[in-house]
Each structure stands twice: as C-alpha cells, then as structure tokens.
Write a protein that holds these residues in place. Sequence first.
Motif, PDB file in Angstrom:
ATOM      1  N   LEU A 189      13.673  -1.621   2.751  1.00  0.00           N
ATOM      2  CA  LEU A 189      14.080  -1.381   4.134  1.00  0.00           C
ATOM      3  C   LEU A 189      13.031  -1.857   5.142  1.00  0.00           C
ATOM      4  O   LEU A 189      13.380  -2.513   6.133  1.00  0.00           O
ATOM      5  CB  LEU A 189      14.393   0.111   4.329  1.00  0.00           C
ATOM      6  N   PRO A 190      11.736  -1.552   4.951  1.00  0.00           N
ATOM      7  CA  PRO A 190      10.748  -2.058   5.923  1.00  0.00           C
ATOM      8  C   PRO A 190      10.674  -3.582   5.975  1.00  0.00           C
ATOM      9  O   PRO A 190      10.548  -4.168   7.047  1.00  0.00           O
ATOM     10  CB  PRO A 190       9.433  -1.459   5.421  1.00  0.00           C
ATOM     11  N   SER A 191      10.743  -4.240   4.804  1.00  0.00           N
ATOM     12  CA  SER A 191      10.706  -5.703   4.807  1.00  0.00           C
ATOM     13  C   SER A 191      11.949  -6.274   5.469  1.00  0.00           C
ATOM     14  O   SER A 191      11.897  -7.321   6.117  1.00  0.00           O
ATOM     15  CB  SER A 191      10.568  -6.240   3.383  1.00  0.00           C
ATOM     16  N   LEU A 192      13.077  -5.571   5.322  1.00  0.00           N
ATOM     17  CA  LEU A 192      14.298  -5.990   6.000  1.00  0.00           C
ATOM     18  C   LEU A 192      14.083  -6.024   7.508  1.00  0.00           C
ATOM     19  O   LEU A 192      14.422  -7.001   8.187  1.00  0.00           O
ATOM     20  CB  LEU A 192      15.440  -5.041   5.649  1.00  0.00           C
ATOM     21  N   THR A 236       0.837  -1.210   0.000  1.00  0.00           N
ATOM     22  CA  THR A 236       0.000   0.000   0.000  1.00  0.00           C
ATOM     23  C   THR A 236       0.863   1.248   0.000  1.00  0.00           C
ATOM     24  O   THR A 236       0.612   2.211  -0.754  1.00  0.00           O
ATOM     25  CB  THR A 236      -0.924  -0.006   1.217  1.00  0.00           C
ATOM     26  N   ALA A 237       1.910   1.266   0.845  1.00  0.00           N
ATOM     27  CA  ALA A 237       2.789   2.427   0.924  1.00  0.00           C
ATOM     28  C   ALA A 237       3.516   2.653  -0.396  1.00  0.00           C
ATOM     29  O   ALA A 237       3.689   3.804  -0.841  1.00  0.00           O
ATOM     30  CB  ALA A 237       3.805   2.234   2.050  1.00  0.00           C
ATOM     31  N   TYR A 238       3.915   1.571  -1.046  1.00  0.00           N
ATOM     32  CA  TYR A 238       4.591   1.699  -2.339  1.00  0.00           C
ATOM     33  C   TYR A 238       3.650   2.289  -3.382  1.00  0.00           C
ATOM     34  O   TYR A 238       4.034   3.189  -4.143  1.00  0.00           O
ATOM     35  CB  TYR A 238       5.097   0.338  -2.802  1.00  0.00           C
ATOM     36  N   GLY A 239       2.421   1.816  -3.438  1.00  0.00           N
ATOM     37  CA  GLY A 239       1.456   2.345  -4.400  1.00  0.00           C
ATOM     38  C   GLY A 239       1.194   3.826  -4.198  1.00  0.00           C
ATOM     39  O   GLY A 239       1.115   4.595  -5.165  1.00  0.00           O
ATOM     40  N   LEU A 250      13.440   4.575  -5.774  1.00  0.00           N
ATOM     41  CA  LEU A 250      13.469   5.183  -4.442  1.00  0.00           C
ATOM     42  C   LEU A 250      12.290   4.708  -3.599  1.00  0.00           C
ATOM     43  O   LEU A 250      12.442   4.377  -2.409  1.00  0.00           O
ATOM     44  CB  LEU A 250      13.452   6.707  -4.565  1.00  0.00           C
ATOM     45  N   SER A 251      11.119   4.638  -4.198  1.00  0.00           N
ATOM     46  CA  SER A 251       9.933   4.178  -3.469  1.00  0.00           C
ATOM     47  C   SER A 251      10.091   2.725  -3.030  1.00  0.00           C
ATOM     48  O   SER A 251       9.716   2.347  -1.909  1.00  0.00           O
ATOM     49  CB  SER A 251       8.690   4.324  -4.346  1.00  0.00           C
ATOM     50  N   SER A 252      10.647   1.911  -3.919  1.00  0.00           N
ATOM     51  CA  SER A 252      10.857   0.507  -3.574  1.00  0.00           C
ATOM     52  C   SER A 252      11.810   0.373  -2.402  1.00  0.00           C
ATOM     53  O   SER A 252      11.595  -0.440  -1.492  1.00  0.00           O
ATOM     54  CB  SER A 252      11.407  -0.235  -4.793  1.00  0.00           C
ATOM     55  N   VAL A 288       0.631   8.150  -6.315  1.00  0.00           N
ATOM     56  CA  VAL A 288      -0.030   9.347  -5.773  1.00  0.00           C
ATOM     57  C   VAL A 288       0.960  10.495  -5.706  1.00  0.00           C
ATOM     58  O   VAL A 288       0.703  11.598  -6.201  1.00  0.00           O
ATOM     59  CB  VAL A 288      -0.647   9.063  -4.385  1.00  0.00           C
ATOM     60  N   PHE A 289       2.114  10.230  -5.083  1.00  0.00           N
ATOM     61  CA  PHE A 289       3.100  11.297  -4.917  1.00  0.00           C
ATOM     62  C   PHE A 289       4.126  11.334  -6.043  1.00  0.00           C
ATOM     63  O   PHE A 289       4.995  12.218  -6.054  1.00  0.00           O
ATOM     64  CB  PHE A 289       3.825  11.144  -3.572  1.00  0.00           C
ATOM     65  N   GLN A 290       4.046  10.378  -6.979  1.00  0.00           N
ATOM     66  CA  GLN A 290       4.910  10.370  -8.157  1.00  0.00           C
ATOM     67  C   GLN A 290       6.395  10.291  -7.807  1.00  0.00           C
ATOM     68  O   GLN A 290       7.245  10.858  -8.504  1.00  0.00           O
ATOM     69  CB  GLN A 290       4.651  11.634  -8.998  1.00  0.00           C
TER      70      GLN A 290
END
Length: 388
Positions: free
Chosen positions: A67-70, A44-47, A59-61, A52-54
């Motif tokens: 980093l969060p999945s890490l 959701t955060a990636y989308g 960088l978004s990934s 949305v914020f382009q």
Amino acid sequence: MIAMIEDVMILFFNLLIFAQMITLKDQTRQKMFKLAAGCTVFFTAYGIAVYVFQFPMVLSSLLTMSLPSLVLFWLFSAFRDARFFLSFALADTLSLITASFSKYLSLFFPQGEIFFLGLTLLLFIALLVFANPYFQLLKTLMRQVEGGWTSMAVTAMLIYFVLGFIAAYPTPIAQRREYVPVFMAVCLLTFAFYLVVLHSLQKTQKIVEQNIQLQQEQKIYHIAYTDALTGLGNRAAYLERINQLERLRKNGISICCIELDMNGLKQVNDTLGHAAGDRALREIASALKTVFLCRQSDSVFRVGGDEFCVLLSDVDKAEATACLDQLKNQLKQSSQTLGFSLAAAAGVAWVQAEESIEATMIRADDQMYKNKRGEQHVSETEIETITS
C-alpha cells in the motif's frame, strides 16, 4: 538470518519490477532520490513489523510495502488511471508467483536455506531478463493507447488478491502443505495467462504501429491531394477521380462534368486585397461542398486559381440543373456574408458513348467560357449555365 535476507530480497525485487513497469512523470535526480528514500523507509517498516512485532509476513507486506509503495509511485507516475493499477497488480503478482515457487519447493526438497536463497535470486533475475522486453512493450503501449486498460487492471487486481488470499487464509499456506500443489498450479495458470496477455499486447503494438503509419500516410495523402486554401480536392485528386470514373463507366452510369470559373476575382484582389479574394474562394468552395458533397459519389475540385470542377455520377439533367440553382442561392447568401458580390460562370456536359471524361471536361470548359464571355448581361450573383 537467511530467512530475513530472503524476505528483503523478495521485497527488493518486487519494488524493482514495479519500478521497471511503471512510467514515471520525470526522472530527475531529486525525484529518484525521493523514490529510493521512500523504498528504504518501507523496507525498514517491514523489518520492524515482522521481526520485532512478529506480525504475519503477508499482512506486514501489505501494510508496510504494497500500500505505501502504491501511494508513493502513484505520486510520481505519468499515468494516474487504470494503467497504473495494472502495472502495480502485475508487478506484485509476478513477485508473489516467483517467490512462492522458491519457498514452496523448499518444503518438498530440503537442500538447505542457502540453496533456496540462491534459487530465489536466480528466479528473480531470470524473470527480469525474460520479462523486461514485455515491460518495455507494455510501457510503450500505455503511452500510445489511451483507453481499454480498465478491464485489464480489474482482472489483474482480482488475480493478485485471489493469490494472496489463497496463500494466507486461513493460515499461511506453508502450514498447509497439502494445498501447496494447488496453489502452485494456480500460479502456473496465472503465469500462463499473463504470457498470453503479453503476446496479445505484442500483436496490439503492431496494430498500433500500423495505425500510426496509416495516419501518417493519410496525412501525406491529404497534403498531396487537397487544396490548402479551400479544402477541396486539387488537380492531382481530380485526375485520380477521372481515372476511377473511367473504370466505372463499364457499369453504365451517367457522368456529368461541370466546369465553374469565378468572375471578377482579379477586381476583388485589386480593390479589396488578396485576403478578400481568398475569402471569396473559400466561400465558393463552401457553397460547392454544401450543394454537391451531400452524395459520396460526387466530387468537387479546385483545378486552378479561380477554376473549379464538379464530377457527378448517376444523375440526370433535372438533378444537375436543380443543383446549379441551389448553388446560385448559396452564392447569393455568401455575397451578403462577404459584403461584396460573388459571380461564377458554369458549363455542363454529359459524357457521351466512346468519349473520354477528359474530352467531356474540355467541352464543359468551352461552354463555360462561352457563358463567361456573355456575362455582361447577367447579374453578378447569378450562375449562367450552358448544357451540352
């Protein structure tokens, strides 16, 4: 819309590969639900970041997925050391390479987005099918081998960041088509490198399995050839050592046979208990180890209840006598430790030409019993020896 589906699919397979590679501490239903919920939040955060914020996709990934999945998988991982980071870097690298081949091929062969969406799906499925045995192999080795993972983890992290850097700097590589072949060549080189690593791991697993088998065999050998009470060699080890020395006699080495018998063990057991008798046997064994096992060529065995045997190779009579004097002093010290006296009788014989070691041991045994019968004239802590 197709591009969004492709991005989400790539991220999904990235997490799936990572989940296959790491070893979780436990896989309870509650923990698995938390992992799934966390991954959903990351998607959701990636989308939102990209559509949305382009923000740039790379960088978004990094900020919303990698980093969060890490952190998330770190909390649930069984290994929180270099093994974890190796799995993380390898999963991200494989995902990046697979997705890059699909995306950059589309720059040169414009058959339509649907076609390349299907191609991306097939490439990831092929990767999972092909690499899954290696993932399981890697997890097995991580459980079996504690060290040696740091250098591999550092190398994997460097490869991942170099590929990401080439793909994103100074602009996304899709905007620099002339560099796509170079990037794909680096990806192929990286993929080939990991294939070599995985095959090396496969060989390492065989070595690990052989080491485990060897350790099991050593344990069985130890049980079969070691006296449980004293830690000395038992009668089976004694017979095997005799066979070895018989083969070495052709080199002309001298062989000395010493038979020892503990005196008064029955009296110790009857008056002080069998535990005291066991302590006495262990003390005698310890004294024998101290005196006779300073050389690798010498061997000490417990061949009966209170009977011990020493086989010395390449020694003269003066050395053997000195060892027995040292043993006498050791037993005096042991007597003070135990609180009661230790006594032993010894017989010493050298192997003669055309005589078997077994025959020599019989002569030493006879001499030891002659000594034992005359023991009433000897102090309890002394060793009387008769040499033949």
